[in-house]
Design an enzyme around this catalytic site. Sequence first.
Site, PDB file in Angstrom:
ATOM      1  N   LYS B 171     -12.360  -3.804   1.190  1.00 14.95           N
ATOM      2  CA  LYS B 171     -11.085  -4.421   1.585  1.00 14.95           C
ATOM      3  C   LYS B 171     -10.494  -3.706   2.799  1.00 14.95           C
ATOM      4  O   LYS B 171      -9.932  -4.337   3.704  1.00 14.95           O
ATOM      5  CB  LYS B 171     -10.085  -4.385   0.420  1.00 14.95           C
ATOM      6  CG  LYS B 171      -8.697  -4.968   0.745  1.00 14.95           C
ATOM      7  CD  LYS B 171      -8.788  -6.403   1.230  1.00 14.95           C
ATOM      8  CE  LYS B 171      -7.470  -7.138   1.320  1.00 14.95           C
ATOM      9  NZ  LYS B 171      -6.277  -6.423   1.639  1.00 14.95           N
ATOM     10  N   ASN B 175      -9.666  -5.408   6.373  1.00 17.92           N
ATOM     11  CA  ASN B 175      -8.393  -5.369   7.087  1.00 17.92           C
ATOM     12  C   ASN B 175      -8.547  -4.780   8.487  1.00 17.92           C
ATOM     13  O   ASN B 175      -7.860  -5.192   9.425  1.00 17.92           O
ATOM     14  CB  ASN B 175      -7.355  -4.565   6.291  1.00 17.92           C
ATOM     15  CG  ASN B 175      -6.778  -5.368   5.140  1.00 17.92           C
ATOM     16  OD1 ASN B 175      -7.473  -6.211   4.571  1.00 17.92           O
ATOM     17  ND2 ASN B 175      -5.526  -5.106   4.795  1.00 17.92           N
ATOM     18  N   GLU B 178      -9.643  -7.553  10.492  1.00 18.53           N
ATOM     19  CA  GLU B 178      -8.471  -8.419  10.663  1.00 18.53           C
ATOM     20  C   GLU B 178      -7.588  -7.927  11.817  1.00 18.53           C
ATOM     21  O   GLU B 178      -7.114  -8.718  12.630  1.00 18.53           O
ATOM     22  CB  GLU B 178      -7.717  -8.406   9.327  1.00 18.53           C
ATOM     23  CG  GLU B 178      -6.480  -9.235   9.222  1.00 18.53           C
ATOM     24  CD  GLU B 178      -5.778  -8.928   7.878  1.00 18.53           C
ATOM     25  OE1 GLU B 178      -6.387  -9.113   6.810  1.00 18.53           O
ATOM     26  OE2 GLU B 178      -4.614  -8.454   7.922  1.00 18.53           O
ATOM     27  N   TYR B 179      -7.351  -6.611  11.881  1.00 16.75           N
ATOM     28  CA  TYR B 179      -6.583  -6.042  12.997  1.00 16.75           C
ATOM     29  C   TYR B 179      -7.225  -6.429  14.329  1.00 16.75           C
ATOM     30  O   TYR B 179      -6.552  -6.838  15.266  1.00 16.75           O
ATOM     31  CB  TYR B 179      -6.585  -4.506  12.923  1.00 16.75           C
ATOM     32  CG  TYR B 179      -5.557  -3.843  12.061  1.00 16.75           C
ATOM     33  CD1 TYR B 179      -5.379  -4.206  10.726  1.00 16.75           C
ATOM     34  CD2 TYR B 179      -4.785  -2.792  12.546  1.00 16.75           C
ATOM     35  CE1 TYR B 179      -4.463  -3.552   9.928  1.00 16.75           C
ATOM     36  CE2 TYR B 179      -3.864  -2.133  11.754  1.00 16.75           C
ATOM     37  CZ  TYR B 179      -3.703  -2.516  10.444  1.00 16.75           C
ATOM     38  OH  TYR B 179      -2.795  -1.851   9.652  1.00 16.75           O
TER      39      TYR B 179
END
Lengths: 300, 300, 300, 300
Positions: B171, B175, B178-179
Amino acid sequence: MNENTMHIGMIGLGKMGANMRARLINAGHQVTGYDRNPEVSDVANVAELVEKLPQPRIVWIMVPSGAPTDSVVAELKGVLSEGDLVIDGGNTRFSDDERHSAELSEKGIRFVDCGVSGGVWGLQNGYGLMAGGNDADIAELMPVFDALRPEGERSRSFVHVGDVGAGHYAKMVHNGIEYGMMQAYAEGYELLSAKSSIKDVRGTFAAWQEGTVVRSWLLDLLVEALKDDPELKDIAGYVEDSGEGRWTVEEAIANAVPAPVITAALFQRFASRQDDSPANKMVAALRQQFGGHAVKRPGE
Amino acid sequence: MNENTMHIGMIGLGKMGANMRARLINAGHQVTGYDRNPEVSDVANVAELVEKLPQPRIVWIMVPSGAPTDSVVAELKGVLSEGDLVIDGGNTRFSDDERHSAELSEKGIRFVDCGVSGGVWGLQNGYGLMAGGNDADIAELMPVFDALRPEGERSRSFVHVGDVGAGHYAKMVHNGIEYGMMQAYAEGYELLSAKSSIKDVRGTFAAWQEGTVVRSWLLDLLVEALKDDPELKDIAGYVEDSGEGRWTVEEAIANAVPAPVITAALFQRFASRQDDSPANKMVAALRQQFGGHAVKRPGE
Amino acid sequence: MNENTMHIGMIGLGKMGANMRARLINAGHQVTGYDRNPEVSDVANVAELVEKLPQPRIVWIMVPSGAPTDSVVAELKGVLSEGDLVIDGGNTRFSDDERHSAELSEKGIRFVDCGVSGGVWGLQNGYGLMAGGNDADIAELMPVFDALRPEGERSRSFVHVGDVGAGHYAKMVHNGIEYGMMQAYAEGYELLSAKSSIKDVRGTFAAWQEGTVVRSWLLDLLVEALKDDPELKDIAGYVEDSGEGRWTVEEAIANAVPAPVITAALFQRFASRQDDSPANKMVAALRQQFGGHAVKRPGE
Amino acid sequence: MNENTMHIGMIGLGKMGANMRARLINAGHQVTGYDRNPEVSDVANVAELVEKLPQPRIVWIMVPSGAPTDSVVAELKGVLSEGDLVIDGGNTRFSDDERHSAELSEKGIRFVDCGVSGGVWGLQNGYGLMAGGNDADIAELMPVFDALRPEGERSRSFVHVGDVGAGHYAKMVHNGIEYGMMQAYAEGYELLSAKSSIKDVRGTFAAWQEGTVVRSWLLDLLVEALKDDPELKDIAGYVEDSGEGRWTVEEAIANAVPAPVITAALFQRFASRQDDSPANKMVAALRQQFGGHAVKRPGE
């Protein structure tokens, strides 16, 4: 005048040009200067400047790059004669040099480009010089170059980099490196400032001035800058750029050279001048969309 | 209750926890929820929550990472019994999982970590799930995982990543990616916005939603964000970070993995929250020192 | 042919052009194609192509950017007539479009640029389209655009971005974003691969395909790529670039837009193609100079 | 021995420790040295070292950071007495200092940390010193510090940065800056080397040594490195890192300080040590998936 002293023209008597004129005069050369500002100019116009110079005339241009330099080159082409020699000592993009050189050579006027580093301290310390042009032209100009550069071994402050344009190319890369070095020190400054256990930020930088691996002239200036304003309270984090950093990254791209440090330093300057960052707004907006994260409104 | 429905406890009924409880209930599971806010809580305290659950008890933690999760784990250790099973579905740093697991195992309490992605849309769309723990514990929880994730092929929205901690590790990397993706879109948004010849910035992003290489769910959200506020006038470029990006870069460092894009996105967030940048002040100060370049004063 | 079907010429029948021709024909349009390779070409040369088309002729160029496109535009100027319409669908630098448009307009030939995204999957899925040109020309081409793009709402796969050049500008930014997204996933891949506790790297990416924030078409392709070669053993880390990433960064510089993520992705590609890095050699040399640190010799 | 000369112990007589011992002896101090290598050691073991020193004993540790330093500190705790004073001059992570200090203080042993910069040139030039500890301890050690640092004004090569740990913190940031500076020069080197019009790369760097903005000690070393090997043909682009750069970025993250330049330099080192980049493989794989772009196979 002994055989090594020369009489040259200098166009542009701003911070750099005026100091260079002074340093040349101190070394025994004769300099006739022209500037748009009549209060500092020795002559009324470029035509008059040219009249005052012995032949072959030598004219050093020291004006901002781009349109101002283009315009001075065009004007000189009109008033100079075959065999005269123009040196562009400003921060011209290297790619303009060939154009200027070609333009002048239509009338048989010679051209040399010269990157000049040293800032406002050059009058006192001498300037680092990077010249581009042919061997004969460079040789002819050596008395001028030797007067401008610091005393001592010539190879430590002067280089004939290559043909026309190579001097400005070297200066461009020099400035790119300068961007990276300044940003490295600046990040160190921010890190030390952010840590409460560091009791003496300025003293730490001061103690790096001798013996350490990071000692440099820029570090000396950094210590000077912190002397009166140790937290830089009177300076906004707003940083201009005058082109060389951009051109360095453009050349990195053109030559497929990874240049992450110089580029990061350049982007930092761009960001420093933004009131707010559209990219950051978008990231905030996206986080709000998927996560329901609160956003700040402008001015909050 | 048929054999595939379960009765679990859920601690933390914020945006994520409340939606997950709802999705579980919609799927036929029974959920007893506890939150510090009595208005949304089904029970008065954790002890009461535990009393209401059948044995072996299954308790899903959905509170902020760090101290809040530490404190819930400690509290659960006090009230749960051997054979009970705790799932941490929050954004806990993977390195905390082993500690929590060891703590609980002192009393024979089992532990599984589960990264949960999907944000406020998960109630409707289902969540992507990344679980860490042993095979038997994960197998036991599959009815819960299957209810939380989108319908369809399990392998497209659920993975058993590895032992305890591996779920949160995955996870965390999710993320970090995702950034980087958000910053990529954000830079594109700023570039299009800066160019006057682009007459329809929002329409351009909208037209990328089908057929193109950059189509994605984040792009759909971006188009949504521009619907009512096409120039993001009501959003400041201020971006929080909640840890996963930092941890991703820390892991990049620990494993000697170059991660320039994820790191650039993280630093962009840091910069977004500064009133002024000490590093930029220093660069401005240095330019003033060597070049006599004018500086701006704060507020100018 | 009903009123919405058209007969156009297509120059360039490589991977993109051939697929686009097929998709247009599937939609009921008529396409006469020309390629330098006679085996795939419908006609012997461009002149013959032009003869076969109804007036006003519509010719879509789908050849590599730069010299190949320049040359096709020049050839078309020779054989087309007033009122004919040329569309450049290749990855031309936006700054070339105005030149091409001006060249063709000398003979009254109209010009539209169109960025096309979708790769080899476009035949099946449809292409995302970004067009630049005047309203009337774009309107005339809508049946072609509608056939190329995915079915469904037009605004999700087609945009009229602005005047000539704006379509390619949008496509350039699209590709810059694509660079950043791919590098973000790639860093995540390297991080997961470096961690021994992650037992199923491919399964982790697969599980992000539904429900998560990072789901996207590129992610689907990534999972596909790992299907047969989960550790990418048969692929070298060598990445070409075809211009759009470079131009995006050049535009970032020209517009003073910080673009750290897109630039990092570009530099990564440059580095991927170096046998050894001169910059890294220099850092190794410097460490040896000041610290006596051992260096490796080439080939060690 | 006059009142300003001291007799201290030095543990670790590698490149740094041996040179520091020599410099201290040259200044009139007495140094008893211990090293695991009996050929360079003055004593057989640490216990014997301690016996030879006057009380209160002063012992300078100069061994690698991490486990080696931990182990020496533990050993010294066993053999030193209340009032003795230990200085850690190695490149220890600042966060270890407090632990070491606490450990020693259980027996009343005092602790000071001191960052030391200057590399193999320190014997001749003196070292830059950054000390952390309390005022009285630092004052007591000034004769040692004064002998190690270059002659001249103390504030230019010595700083008392703060309490225990602050010295190593400053040294860590110093090294982070060093990473950034070296990478800046290295990018400039690669840019100049890539441009065929630059006829004299080494001469260009040499000419920056006086007068220019980028003059520094590192630049002098760079010129030295190019003297015998102007194209660095005998050096591979493989760069180790010994921790300080990583810690600097970790601190940047911990304090939300953007540090793009230092981080880029760190990642460059990571990349320099990879046979092939998993991230680059992934980008190549993705391009193949969507565009059908050819990939290279390993070894091609």
